[in-house]
Each structure stands twice: as structure tokens, then as C-alpha cells.
Motif scaffolding. Structure first.
Motif, PDB file in Angstrom:
ATOM      1  N   VAL A  33       0.838  -1.203   0.000  1.00 45.48           N
ATOM      2  CA  VAL A  33       0.000   0.000   0.000  1.00 45.48           C
ATOM      3  C   VAL A  33       0.873   1.253   0.000  1.00 45.48           C
ATOM      4  CG1 VAL A  33      -2.132  -0.967   0.908  1.00 45.48           C
ATOM      5  CG2 VAL A  33      -0.280  -0.448   2.488  1.00 45.48           C
ATOM      6  N   VAL A  68      -1.696  -7.756   3.275  1.00 40.24           N
ATOM      7  CA  VAL A  68      -1.341  -6.396   2.872  1.00 40.24           C
ATOM      8  C   VAL A  68       0.077  -6.127   3.359  1.00 40.24           C
ATOM      9  CG1 VAL A  68      -1.760  -3.937   3.257  1.00 40.24           C
ATOM     10  CG2 VAL A  68      -3.682  -5.469   2.823  1.00 40.24           C
ATOM     11  N   ASP A  70       2.458  -3.495   4.460  1.00 42.75           N
ATOM     12  CA  ASP A  70       2.336  -2.104   4.912  1.00 42.75           C
ATOM     13  C   ASP A  70       3.655  -1.526   5.418  1.00 42.75           C
ATOM     14  OD1 ASP A  70       2.319  -3.807   7.099  1.00 42.75           O
ATOM     15  OD2 ASP A  70       0.917  -2.593   8.259  1.00 42.75           O
ATOM     16  N   TYR A  91      -1.622   3.587   5.854  1.00 44.55           N
ATOM     17  CA  TYR A  91      -3.007   3.524   6.317  1.00 44.55           C
ATOM     18  C   TYR A  91      -3.958   4.136   5.297  1.00 44.55           C
ATOM     19  CZ  TYR A  91      -7.114   4.365   9.256  1.00 44.55           C
ATOM     20  OH  TYR A  91      -8.395   4.419   9.767  1.00 44.55           O
ATOM     21  N   HIS A  94      -4.191   1.969   2.244  1.00 41.72           N
ATOM     22  CA  HIS A  94      -4.968   0.759   2.546  1.00 41.72           C
ATOM     23  C   HIS A  94      -6.457   1.065   2.450  1.00 41.72           C
ATOM     24  CE1 HIS A  94      -5.595  -2.908   5.436  1.00 41.72           C
ATOM     25  NE2 HIS A  94      -6.168  -3.067   4.258  1.00 41.72           N
ATOM     26  N   ASP A  98      -9.229  -0.661  -0.005  1.00 40.18           N
ATOM     27  CA  ASP A  98     -10.499  -1.216   0.454  1.00 40.18           C
ATOM     28  C   ASP A  98     -11.660  -0.632  -0.346  1.00 40.18           C
ATOM     29  OD1 ASP A  98      -9.288  -2.798   2.342  1.00 40.18           O
ATOM     30  OD2 ASP A  98      -9.704  -1.454   4.029  1.00 40.18           O
ATOM     31  N   LEU A 114      -1.802  -7.901   8.184  1.00 40.24           N
ATOM     32  CA  LEU A 114      -0.811  -6.874   7.859  1.00 40.24           C
ATOM     33  C   LEU A 114       0.576  -7.384   8.221  1.00 40.24           C
ATOM     34  CD1 LEU A 114      -2.556  -3.698   9.360  1.00 40.24           C
ATOM     35  CD2 LEU A 114      -2.634  -4.491   6.988  1.00 40.24           C
TER      36      LEU A 114
END
Length: 465
Positions: A33, A68, A70, A91, A94, A98, A114
Motif C-alpha cells: 500500500v 497487505v 504495509d 493507512y 490501505h 479497500d 498486515l
């Protein structure tokens, strides 16, 4: 026939034999992400969503894990460029991911772990590899830990390569490696990196390498052996090659089948941020609905490269609207009953998830249903089959996941209906007056505007062509 899928490891189509009868386990490498997702990114999500839907429709109790990433080099670099914390960037992106998945009705996986939430499992797996002689801490004081590729004779079997033919890994300074192809399991913290981007470990503060994250998370939720591992074709090497090597070197059988979806290209090149040709989802959805974009992605075989164009996307949208028009007509006629998918649809899906053939069956069923309705016959069976096929493909317009039409869309639809009805009334008056030339002219003008008129015993019906 039984479900058969192309295994990237053996390079052949194989019958699916689950590790546990009646159950299926699937791990898919999700996105890093670092930026807004584009059409090329979400194709993998859509393709493997169709797989999980078909597994469940085929009676398998399915556990689906999609991770994910991250934390990684690109996230740190981009957050530094933007002057904000790396975790804030991850964040926000992400959340964008979504939203993109939701706009295309990509069902949530069983769990979405994560990387930053699994540092203990990662450290433990690295320790196992060191203990077994397949990994080592660099002696240059960097705090890096590497996988020793020459300690694992099967390294390269997934991608069909020999070690000496491979290029050197580019994820760390080669001075700490025994072999240029060795890849990082743990990256010691650099002075230039924020303290929040490191965690304590036996080798000093640092963060995990990309490949070890997925091995640890797959093992956490699916166990040492599971059925399917999926992801984009670009992940086959080095990411999936490295995952398999380190997992099996640690004594974990890992995936029984490897599945890879092909790219979406623009001008013959993989769609990516680096090429500057990406198309982020919110921008594309200004031109077509989410359900139409999903239809465009589903209609192509998951292993086929797709050359993206808005002309092709518009054609796909029109094709899907014809399906919706049939369902609208069938609904007006009260055609409702429970149904299953046709055998030809099942055969297509069981043949390496053959969605092009499945979509062909879908359209043929729509044509048969339309002919029945036009002849004043019942099309209940066809309507039920169409709805069931659409549900398997994640394309049922009645699925609550698509949400209600927006106020703006509803207003436009209502306005269009008023205008078309007005034109049809004008045409009816011309026909009543036997002014055939005027009636035909009205019909032609509507057709030129993309409106198809069908005269039925109950009166004229219209649909978008």
C-alpha cells in the motif's frame, strides 16, 4: 468434470485434490500500500475473488487469506518525499484499496493480515532458517539477515531457472552477502530511516524483508501446507520463488498449487505507476459503473494479458447492460424461481476457471430468454440461471454489495425514462394515424441514441443498446 487449474509450478493443468476433503485453502499476495490502486492492481483481487466464489459454489469450505504489505522500501521513500509518517501513508492507501475492492464487489477474505502485525512470527521463522543452516546474519555489522540460496538445491524450481543464470538480488548492499543472489530476510535499521520503522530482533533493530512476510503469514493462518497460492504473474520471480524456497527450507510443504494472473497492459507494457500509464479506480468509475468494470475484468481469462482501452471497456459495459435489460424484462413478467448454473457454465469454470466460456454461456442463456419473452413464453428458468451465473461471477445487479443507485444516477435514469416514454407516445400517435414514415423516423432517432425499441403485445419496451 472436476475442477482443473493451471499450476505455474508444474506448468500443466492439474485436477484439484484438496489437502482436506471438502475444504480449500487459498493464500493470495495482496498489494503493497504505497499509492492509489489502479486497474492493473485490482485485477488480481477480482480474479481470485472469482476463484473463491467458485470454490464455495462447488461445495468447498474455503479459507481465503489475502495479506497487505504495509512496510517496505517504497513506502518509506514515498512517505519521506511527502513529508509524512510512513504508517500514515500506508493507512491511507490501505483505505483507498479497500474502497477500490468494494466498488468492484470484491468480497472480503476470511482474513487480511498486515505485515507489521506479524513481526514475532517473522522473527521466529528467520530463527528456524538460521538454525537449519539456510540463513545467516551478515558479518558487516548491518544487522541484515540473508537466505543462503546455495544451501537449498531446489532454488529456482518454481520459475524454472538455475541459480547461476539469475541476476543478483537488488534489495541490499552485496558486501554482506555470501552470494549475490542471496535475498534479505531481515533488514537492519539504517540511520536515515525513522525509528518507528524498526522492531527489535536477535540481530538488532530492523524490519522484515518482503518475501519472509508472506511465508510467515501464510503459515500463521493456513498452517505449514495449504492448497493454493496466488498472485500476479510479476510476483512469480523473485517473490514467490523466494517464498517457496524459504518455507520449504524451514520444513513447511507450503502451497500445493501456484496460480498467477496475467497483466493489464497499456501500449503493450505492464500497467504500473513507474510507466505513468496507470488508471486509478475513482477516475475509471467516472466513465463506467463498478459492475461494468468488473464485467470487463471477469470476461477475460485470468491468465490472458489484457490490453486496456476505454473503447473495449465501453463495449463490455454495453454487453453487460444487455444482460441487465433481460433481467429487467423477466422481472416485469414476474419470472422468478430458484436455479442452478447450466452444465456448460460449470464445465467452463472447472476448466482452469474459464470465464470467457462461462460468459459465453451467460449471453446464450440471455438470448434464449429474450426469445421466449418475445414469444410470450415463460423465461423463468433462463432468468434464474442468469442470476445464479452472475452471482458466481460477482456480477448480480441485485447483490446488496453493489449498494443502491446514487441519487444522481437514479435521477438521470428517471429523466431518461420520461424522455423515452414521451418519444414512444409520439411514435404511437404516428402509428395510430398511419404516419409510418414519422413512426419509423422516431424509432431510428432513438436507435441512433443507443435506445433499442421492441414492440410486444403489452406495448413497446426499451433498453440501452
Amino acid at each position: 468434470m472436476a475442477l482443473r487449474l493451471y499450476d505455474s509450478a508444474t506448468r500443466e493443468v492439474r485436477d484439484f485434490t484438496p489437502l482436506q476433503p471438502g475444504k480449500a485453502s487459498l493464500y493470495v499476495c495482496g498489494l503493497t500500500v504505497q499509492s492509489e490502486p489502479h486497474v492493473g492492481h485490482v485485477r488480481s483481487g477480482v480474479n481470485f475473488d472469482v476463484l473463491q466464489r467458485w470454490l464455495r459454489a462447488s461445495g468447498y469450505e474455503t479459507t481465503f487469506i489475502r495479506n497487505v504489505t504495509d512496510i517496505d522500501d517504497k513506502i518509506l521513500a514515498k512517505s519521506a518525499d511527502q513529508g509524512r509518517p510512513w504508517y500514515n501513508l500506508a493507512y491511507d492507501m490501505h483505505r483507498e484499496l479497500d474502497a477500490a475492492y468494494a466498488s468492484l464487489n470484491v468480497a472480503r477474505p476470511t482474513y487480511e493480515p498486515l505485515a507489521t502485525g506479524h513481526i514475532p512470527e517473522i522473527v521466529e521463522l528467520i530463527g528456524e532458517l538460521i538454525a537449519k543452516g539456510h540463513a545467516y546474519a551478515a558479518e558487516d555489522g548491518s544487522g541484515d539477515v540473508y537466505f543462503d540460496v546455495r544451501s537449498w538445491p531446489a532454488y529456482g524450481e518454481l520459475s524454472g531457472q538455475k541459480i547461476d543464470d539469475m541476476e543478483a538480488a537488488a534489495d541490499a548492499d552485496p558486501r554482506g552477502k555470501r552470494d549475490p543472489r542471496d535475498f534479505a530476510l531481515w533488514k537492519g535499521r539504517k540511520v536515515s530511516e525513522p525509528e518507528t520503522a524498526s522492531w527489535p530482533s536477535p540481530w538488532g533493530p530492523g524490519r522484515p524483508g518482503w518475501h519472509i512476510e508472506c511465508s510467515a503469514m501464510a503459515g500463521k493462518y493456513l498452517g505449514p501446507a495449504f492448497d493454493f497460492h496466488g498472485g500476479g504473474l510479476d510476483l512469480r520471480f523473485p517473490h514467490h520463488e523466494n517464498e517457496q524456497a524459504q518455507s520449504r527450507a524451514a520444513g513447511r510443504p507450503f502451497a500445493s498449487y501456484w496460480l498467477h494472473n496475467a497483466w493489464i497492459t497499456t501500449s503493450g507494457e505492464k500497467m504500473s505507476k513507474s510507466l505513468g500509464n496507470s488508471l486509478v479506480i475513482p477516475e475509471v468509475l467516472k466513465k463506467v459503473r463498478g459492475i461494468e468494470l468488473r464485467y470487463y475484468l471477469v470476461a477475460a481469462h485470468y491468465r490472458s494479458h489484457v490490453e486496456f482501452s476505454f473503447a473495449a471497456l465501453d463495449e463490455a459495459a454495453s454487453a453487460f447492460q444487455r444482460i441487465e435489460s433481460f433481467l429487467d424484462r423477466a422481472g416485469e413478467a414476474g419470472e422468478t424461481e430458484a436455479g442452478d448454473v447450466p452444465d456448460a457454465f460449470r464445465d467452463a469454470m472447472d476448466d482452469d476457471l474459464g470465464t470467457p466460456g462461462a460468459v459465453a454461456v451467460l449471453h446464450e442463456t440471455v438470448r434464449v430468454g429474450n426469445r421466449r419473452l418475445s414469444a410470450g413464453e415463460s423465461a423463468a428458468a433462463e432468468a434464474a440461471a442468469v442470476r445464479r451465473m452472475l452471482d458466481v461471477l460477482g456480477l448480480d445487479p441485485a447483490d446488496p454489495a453493489w449498494g443502491p443507485a446514487s441519487g444522481e444516477d437514479a435521477a438521470l435514469t428517471e429523466a431518461l425514462d420520461v424522455l423515452v416514454r414521451w418519444a414512444l407516445d409520439e411514435r404511437a400517435e404516428a402509428r395510430a394515424a398511419k404516419d409510418w414514415a414519422r413512426a419509423d423516423a422516431m424509432r431510428d432517432r432513438l436507435k441512433d441514441a443507443g435506445i433499442e425499441i421492441e414492440d410486444t403485445p403489452e406495448g413497446p419496451k426499451w433498453s440501452v443498446n
